[in-house]
Scaffold this active site. Structure first.
Site, short mmCIF file in Angstrom:
data_model
loop_
_atom_site.label_atom_id
_atom_site.label_comp_id
_atom_site.label_asym_id
_atom_site.label_seq_id
_atom_site.Cartn_x
_atom_site.Cartn_y
_atom_site.Cartn_z
N LYS A 1 -12.36 4.03 -1.69
CA LYS A 1 -13.18 3.13 -0.87
C LYS A 1 -14.56 2.97 -1.49
O LYS A 1 -15.12 1.87 -1.56
CB LYS A 1 -13.31 3.70 0.56
CG LYS A 1 -11.98 3.75 1.29
CD LYS A 1 -11.97 4.73 2.46
CE LYS A 1 -10.52 5.01 2.87
NZ LYS A 1 -10.39 6.17 3.77
N HIS B 1 1.51 16.23 1.09
CA HIS B 1 0.09 15.88 0.97
C HIS B 1 -0.80 17.06 0.61
O HIS B 1 -2.02 16.92 0.62
CB HIS B 1 -0.42 15.28 2.28
CG HIS B 1 0.19 13.96 2.61
ND1 HIS B 1 -0.38 12.76 2.26
CD2 HIS B 1 1.35 13.65 3.23
CE1 HIS B 1 0.39 11.77 2.67
NE2 HIS B 1 1.45 12.29 3.26
N LYS C 1 -16.27 13.31 3.96
CA LYS C 1 -14.90 13.80 4.02
C LYS C 1 -14.90 14.99 4.97
O LYS C 1 -15.98 15.46 5.37
CB LYS C 1 -14.42 14.24 2.64
CG LYS C 1 -15.44 15.12 1.90
CD LYS C 1 -15.02 15.43 0.46
CE LYS C 1 -15.29 14.31 -0.51
NZ LYS C 1 -14.12 13.60 -0.96
N ARG C 2 -13.73 15.49 5.34
CA ARG C 2 -13.70 16.69 6.16
C ARG C 2 -14.44 17.82 5.47
O ARG C 2 -14.48 17.87 4.23
CB ARG C 2 -12.24 17.09 6.43
CG ARG C 2 -11.58 16.27 7.48
CD ARG C 2 -12.30 16.31 8.80
NE ARG C 2 -12.09 17.60 9.44
CZ ARG C 2 -11.27 17.79 10.46
NH1 ARG C 2 -10.61 16.77 10.98
NH2 ARG C 2 -11.12 18.99 10.98
N THR D 1 -8.84 9.69 -0.83
CA THR D 1 -8.80 8.23 -0.70
C THR D 1 -10.20 7.68 -0.46
O THR D 1 -10.46 6.51 -0.75
CB THR D 1 -7.88 7.81 0.46
OG1 THR D 1 -8.17 8.63 1.59
CG2 THR D 1 -6.42 7.96 0.10
N LYS E 1 -13.32 21.35 -0.90
CA LYS E 1 -13.97 20.07 -1.22
C LYS E 1 -15.39 20.29 -1.75
O LYS E 1 -16.03 19.39 -2.27
CB LYS E 1 -13.99 19.16 0.01
CG LYS E 1 -12.58 18.73 0.44
CD LYS E 1 -12.62 17.87 1.70
CE LYS E 1 -11.25 17.58 2.29
NZ LYS E 1 -10.56 16.46 1.61
C1 26Q Z 1 -0.46 21.23 10.60
C2 26Q Z 1 0.04 22.15 11.52
C3 26Q Z 1 -0.70 22.48 12.65
C4 26Q Z 1 -1.92 21.86 12.86
C5 26Q Z 1 -2.41 20.95 11.95
C6 26Q Z 1 -1.68 20.64 10.81
C7 26Q Z 1 -2.22 19.67 9.83
C8 26Q Z 1 -2.84 18.52 10.26
C9 26Q Z 1 -3.36 17.61 9.36
C10 26Q Z 1 -2.10 19.88 8.47
C11 26Q Z 1 -2.62 18.97 7.57
C12 26Q Z 1 -3.25 17.81 8.00
C13 26Q Z 1 -3.83 16.81 7.11
C14 26Q Z 1 -3.80 16.84 5.81
C15 26Q Z 1 -4.46 15.80 4.99
O1 26Q Z 1 -5.19 14.96 5.50
N1 26Q Z 1 -4.23 15.80 3.70
C16 26Q Z 1 -4.86 14.81 2.82
O2 26Q Z 1 -3.96 13.72 2.68
C17 26Q Z 1 -4.56 12.65 1.99
C18 26Q Z 1 -3.58 11.50 1.98
O3 26Q Z 1 -2.52 11.74 1.12
C19 26Q Z 1 -4.94 13.06 0.58
O4 26Q Z 1 -5.63 12.01 -0.02
C20 26Q Z 1 -5.82 14.32 0.61
O5 26Q Z 1 -6.03 14.78 -0.70
C21 26Q Z 1 -5.17 15.39 1.45
O6 26Q Z 1 -6.05 16.50 1.60
#
Ligand code: 26Q
Length: 809
Positions: free
Chosen positions: A657, A357, A545-546, A653, A551
């Site tokens: 929406k 991702h 978004k975050r 995503t 971004k």
């Molecule tokens: C990893 C290790 C330790 C702590 C946290 C994490 C961690 C947690 C969440 C790393 C990444 C995430 C989330 C990533 C994320 O949301 N990515 C998004 O995924 C979406 C679905 O595929 C995409 O549409 C976005 O582009 C992408 O940023």
């Protein structure tokens, strides 16, 4: 069992649940009790339906998918479940008779915020589609006691408070204390060869934590399938120290028993960024070990052998976070079922698939090797063996090429690299948009792509279009029902038929009226919650978004500051009134993200103090952006800001929406925007900025932010204004981040490089907005082109190409 109760039957169900659970009648019940009663009746119904479905799956010997993810951002469940099951009317009527409004009950439910953002919400949308399409599926995650923190904004500063969701959310969970598993951490392992020739693994001084499943049911729309989401909670196995207890040290005995439970206490609140925290590694192994044990138990109960696992089970790892599935499954096959290494490896690699991702280097997970070995000694031995065998195979593929092999190896420079483990052990590796998948092949996993080209695939993300269109924007959904019939609810590709109405003035007028009604509804909501008024005749320009540098909420802010300066200079400027709406949480430790939130809030405050500017320009920063807030806001949005630096947003995503609700996109050619443009036509989107390969080139040639600052007079004024500040606060730090960052590169996400192109495109968009007929036509054509971005389509692709599932009806 009757899965389709009428309103009289629903009324009876509600009354009986109230009596049993709360000892009260409907007249005596509070709104919260009635919400819980409604949830319990729906849960019971779903449980029954689920067990009937499970029997069918077992009888058919059908293959199932297990979707492993550290996050499921479910939001609320009552409304989706009632709508999916076709019971909303019956409940509304029954509740009416009992003196309650269904809409009020919806508001009693807290969001299940067990995720950060895109990845977690995608998992939730996928579960919805899996059920709706009759695929046998189970999701696995952690039952965090606290989900993603709640955000308060105090004087423009984000303050985090715990998200206490269980008191209202627990009604959906079924604890299965009869189905617990033990998960081992730390200690030492010893191999002992037995006389029958097998090797026994002896654990010494290790810690054991109990994993307790809490199950929740995910309904489908008009289907017979009900999926299960199994959330694990950690429980201490060490019993109370009765000695302490009887010596009167009551609290100390309690304290020691809660120790292990911190594993499922809280969701890590950062996305697209990893820190090698030991507790996070424990969470990951906890999820994986409990889930794999559960999968094996269920499989053995039906088939009595693990030989056929790859034919009956697909295990999907959603990003690398659950990648320990690989060594854990190896461990069980070898240590508990005595498979040979080769046989076990063949089973594992035919069962596991992986979605990536992100390509941001700081988000690729690695663990310190020593820490990993100490926490997970047996798993470490297995990962090391996988790595050694892989390196030998790579040597054959690329003889003599040490550089390449060390780059691909799982263990290197004292780190365990989870992405390499995931690619090596999976039969399928996919990205989440066309562009992202090609970046994986050309760059991130280039060497792996040369070694295993057949593994690489793309599945473009999608959204649960029933939740995000049909249920959250009922007015637009009825218009669609009238124009193209209701089939698009199950066959989203049928939305394309809406294009036939592109020149139908009545339909376009209605589309516009619906948007306006939705704007009024959202602005009323904001007013009751915050007291703030939003001008419903201004254009609603939305970035939700975050908060992350890539971004580029900051790029949006720079453009807003430009408009602010224009209005300061000439308060009578003829300009389309614009309201810029933001919703975003920053990771608590992410200082720059928090500064950007403050900047947006201070611009907003400054404008509020300026009645003349306020008439034409407004900034609204919504506190505590969440799934539920998105459901309320998205139907009212007119402009969708998708302005990440090209090559950084894997998919996105939120863009989908907003598109399916008729907002027009201003965006870069990044992630899913590329495919949205292909689907809707370039003339119906507002694309600007550098393309991914141009970003790459500019980076290699040496990016100089200062040159844009010097050569663009408007940009000079905007950045100078940052130093002057807003509402009494200077943002000189952000100005210097853009121009001469002390550490690292100035303006690492190239806001300045894309500024002029962004500004001009935004201006063109405002010009287009003046031509209402043209704007509505574009809006309609975007809705018509959004069918591809339904999760139903994504899931069909996963099911057919990657998981090889068949529907069980
Ligand atoms: C990893 C290790 C330790 C702590 C946290 C994490 C961690 C947690 C969440 C790393 C990444 C995430 C989330 C990533 C994320 O949301 N990515 C998004 O995924 C979406 C679905 O595929 C995409 O549409 C976005 O582009 C992408 O940023």
């Amino acid at each position: 069992m009757n899965y389709n109760p009428n309103s009289a039957e629903v009324k009876e169900l509600l009354e009986s649940v109230l009596q049993r659970h709360f000892g009260c009648t409907a007249q005596e019940a509070s709104r919260d009790q009635m919400y819980k009663a409604a949830a319990i009746t729906v849960k019971n119904l779903l449980s029954e339906k689920r067990s009937a479905y499970k029997n069918k799956v077992n009888k058919a010997g059908a293959k199932r998918v297990y979707y492993m993810c550290m996050e499921f951002l479910l939001g609320r469940s009552l409304k989706t479940n009632l709508c999916n099951l076709g019971l909303a009317d019956a409940y509304e009527k029954a509740l009416d008779k009992l003196g309650f409004k269904l809409d009020d009950l919806y508001e009693c439910e807290p969001d299940a915020g067990l995720g950060n953002g895109g990845l977690g919400r995608l998992a939730a949308c996928f579960m919805d589609s899996l059920s709706s399409l009759d695929y046998p599926a189970t999701g696995f995650s952690i039952c965090y006691e606290y989900g993603l923190f709640k955000q308060m904004i105090v004087d423009g500063i984000q303050v985090e408070t715990p998200d206490i969701w269980l008191p209202g959310g627990e009604v959906w969970l079924v604890p299965r204390t009869d189905r617990t598993y033990k998960v081992r951490f730390g200690g030492r392992v010893r191999e002992e060869w037995k006389s029958d020739g097998h090797c026994e693994i002896i654990y010494e001084d290790n810690e054991e934590i109990e994993a307790v499943p809490y199950d929740t049911m995910i309904s489908g729309a008009g289907s017979s399938a009900v999926s299960q989401l199994r959330l694990w909670r950690a429980r201490n196995t060490q019993k109370f120290d009765m000695r302490l207890f009887t010596q009167g040290q009551y609290t100390r005995a309690l304290e020691e028993s809660t120790n292990a439970e911190i594993i499922s206490k809280v969701l890590y609140p950062s996305d697209n960024h990893t820190e090698g925290k030991l507790l996070r590694l424990s969470q990951q192994y906890f999820l994986v070990s409990a889930s794999i044990q559960s999968i094996i138990r269920d499989h053995m109960a039906v088939y009595g052998t693990l030989e056929n696992l790859p034919e009956k089970v697909a295990i999907h790892i959603n990003d690398t976070h659950p990648a320990l599935c690989v060594p854990e499954l190896m461990r069980i096959l070898i240590d508990d079922y005595f498979f040979s290494w080769e046989k076990a490896w063949s089973i594992v690699t035919r069962t596991v698939s992986y979605t990536n991702h992100t390509v941001m280097p700081e988000a690729l997970e690695t663990w310190n090797e020593d820490l990993f070995r100490l926490k997970l000694p047996r798993i470490y031995m297995i990962v090391k063996e996988i790595n050694e065998r892989f390196c030998r195979a790579a040597w054959t593929a690329f003889p003599g090429n040490w550089g390449r092999i060390s780059h691909m190896s799982i263990i290197g420079y004292g780190q365990v690299r989870m992405a390499n483990l995931s690619v090596i052990a999976s039969h399928s590796v996919n990205g989440v948009s066309e562009l992202h998948s090609s970046i994986l092949k050309d760059s991130t996993f280039k060497d792996f792509y040369r070694m295993y080209p057949e593994k690489f695939d793309n599945v473009t993300n999608g959204i649960a279009h029933r939740r995000w269109l049909c249920y959250s924007n009922p007015k637009l959904a009825s218009l669609l029902d009238e124009c193209i019939g209701p089939d698009y609810r199950h066959r989203p590709e049928e939305l394309a038929n809406f294009a036939k109405f592109a020149d139908d003035e009545t339909v376009k007028d209605r589309l516009r009226a619906i948007k306006h009604e939705n704007k009024i509804a959202f602005s009323n909501l904001v007013q009751t919650k915050t007291g703030k008024k939003i001008d419903t005749h201004s254009v609603f320009d939305v970035q939700i978004k975050r908060l992350h540098e890539y971004k580029r909420q900051l790029l949006n802010a720079l453009n807003i500051i430009g408009l602010y300066l224009d209005l300061k200079e000439n308060p009578n400027l003829d300009m389309q009134p614009q309201t810029f709406i933001f919703g975003a949480k920053a990771a608590p430790g992410y200082d720059m993200a928090k500064r950007i939130i403050k900047l947006l809030c201070m611009i907003s405050k400054d404008i509020e103090q300026n009645p003349k500017i306020r008439e034409k320009l407004n900034v609204v920063f919504l506190e505590n952006y969440s799934v539920s807030m998105a459901e309320a806001l998205v139907p009212s949005a007119e402009i969708s800001e998708q302005i990440s630096l090209a090559g950084k947003e894997a998919s996105g995503t939120g863009c989908m929406k907003l598109m399916i609700n008729g907002a027009l996109t201003i965006g870069t050619l990044d992630g899913a925007n590329v495919e949205m443009q292909e689907a809707a036509g370039a003339e119906n989107m507002f694309i600007f900025g550098l393309k991914a390969d141009e970003v790459e080139q500019l980076w290699l040639n040496g990016y100089s932010a200062a040159s844009y600052f010097i050569s663009n007079e408007r940009l000079t004024r905007i950045i100078n204004q940052l130093s002057v500040g807003f509402a009494g606060e200077s943002f000189a730090d952000i100005a210097s981040y853009l121009l001469n960052n002390g550490h690292g590169v100035a303006d690492p996400y190239m806001c300045l490089a894309d500024f002029e192109s962004y500004r001009l495109t935004h201006e063109a968009m405002m010009a287009a907005y003046q031509d209402k007929a043209k704007w509505n036509r574009m809006s309609l054509l975007n809705i018509a082109a959004a069918g591809k971005f339904a999760a139903d389509r994504s899931i069909e692709e996963y099911a057919q190409r990657i998981w090889k599932l068949k529907k069980v009806k």
